[in-house]
Design a protein around this motif. Structure first.
Motif, PDB file in Angstrom:
ATOM      1  N   VAL A   1       3.277  37.225  17.790  1.00  0.00           N
ATOM      2  CA  VAL A   1       2.476  36.139  18.352  1.00  0.00           C
ATOM      3  C   VAL A   1       0.994  36.442  18.159  1.00  0.00           C
ATOM      4  CG1 VAL A   1       1.813  34.971  20.498  1.00  0.00           C
ATOM      5  CG2 VAL A   1       4.227  35.410  20.007  1.00  0.00           C
ATOM      6  N   ILE A   2       0.599  37.684  18.419  1.00  0.00           N
ATOM      7  CA  ILE A   2      -0.802  38.076  18.244  1.00  0.00           C
ATOM      8  C   ILE A   2      -1.230  37.913  16.789  1.00  0.00           C
ATOM      9  CG2 ILE A   2      -2.392  40.039  18.295  1.00  0.00           C
ATOM     10  CD1 ILE A   2      -0.782  41.040  20.785  1.00  0.00           C
ATOM     11  N   ILE A   3      -0.419  38.401  15.873  1.00  0.00           N
ATOM     12  CA  ILE A   3      -0.742  38.282  14.449  1.00  0.00           C
ATOM     13  C   ILE A   3      -0.846  36.821  14.038  1.00  0.00           C
ATOM     14  CG2 ILE A   3       0.176  38.662  12.117  1.00  0.00           C
ATOM     15  CD1 ILE A   3       1.329  41.347  13.256  1.00  0.00           C
ATOM     16  N   PHE A   4       0.092  36.003  14.519  1.00  0.00           N
ATOM     17  CA  PHE A   4       0.069  34.578  14.167  1.00  0.00           C
ATOM     18  C   PHE A   4      -1.172  33.895  14.731  1.00  0.00           C
ATOM     19  CE2 PHE A   4       0.947  30.134  15.168  1.00  0.00           C
ATOM     20  CZ  PHE A   4       1.162  29.657  13.890  1.00  0.00           C
ATOM     21  N   GLU A   5      -1.436  34.090  16.031  1.00  0.00           N
ATOM     22  CA  GLU A   5      -2.590  33.425  16.644  1.00  0.00           C
ATOM     23  C   GLU A   5      -3.897  33.854  15.986  1.00  0.00           C
ATOM     24  OE1 GLU A   5      -1.304  32.412  21.229  1.00  0.00           O
ATOM     25  OE2 GLU A   5      -2.262  34.341  20.847  1.00  0.00           O
ATOM     26  N   LEU A   6      -4.055  35.145  15.769  1.00  0.00           N
ATOM     27  CA  LEU A   6      -5.289  35.640  15.170  1.00  0.00           C
ATOM     28  C   LEU A   6      -5.400  35.195  13.714  1.00  0.00           C
ATOM     29  CD1 LEU A   6      -7.845  37.306  15.571  1.00  0.00           C
ATOM     30  CD2 LEU A   6      -6.536  39.348  14.958  1.00  0.00           C
ATOM     31  N   GLY A   7      -4.325  35.374  12.957  1.00  0.00           N
ATOM     32  CA  GLY A   7      -4.351  35.003  11.545  1.00  0.00           C
ATOM     33  C   GLY A   7      -4.562  33.520  11.333  1.00  0.00           C
TER      34      GLY A   7
END
Length: 139
Positions: free
Chosen positions: A60-66
């Motif tokens: 989720v963190i990678i998706f939101e940030l990316g």
């Protein structure tokens, strides 16, 4: 320029509006990802309380940030916007569907509104001030 189309009748104003829209829409996801990193354990517990495995949190963190950074830069904007619209709706249903609670009601429809903004951005594209515009100019 007419009263009904004060922005869309000007290419410059349209491009500025799209840039500002991308900044505003991306900010919430970039900041949310950074917040999840800072408060990782609490974020994992919150996900678990919604019935999701906390092991999904890094994704989720990678998706939101990316995706947030892609929208901000205007890179793969239409695809990123569609993915974030879907993410916003799924998040609303999983985390904010207690519509009897006024705060959850507001948060639910905030997510719905963000999804609408992302769909409008997907339909329009990133505009002149974007990586997409630079890449498409070279084709």
């Amino acid at each position: 320029m007419t009263l009904l189309t004060p922005i869309s009748s000007s290419k410059t104003l349209t491009d500025i509006a799209l840039l500002l829209a991308r900044i505003g829409l991306s900010a919430i996801f970039i900041l949310a990802a950074l917040n999840k990193i800072q408060y990782f354990d609490g974020s994992a517990q919150y996900m678990a309380s919604a019935g999701l495995p906390s092991s999904l949190l890094p994704l989720v963190i990678i998706f939101e940030l990316g995706a947030g950074l892609f929208i901000l830069a205007g890179l793969a904007t239409q695809l990123s916007a569609i993915l974030l619209a879907g993410f916003s709706i799924v998040s609303a249903l999983l985390f904010h569907f207690n519509l009897a609670d006024q705060m959850q009601f507001i948060l639910f429809f905030k997510n719905v509104a963000m999804a609408g903004g992302f769909l409008a951005l997907a339909a329009q594209g990133a505009g002149r001030y974007s990586v997409d515009a630079k890449l498409l100019k070279n084709n």
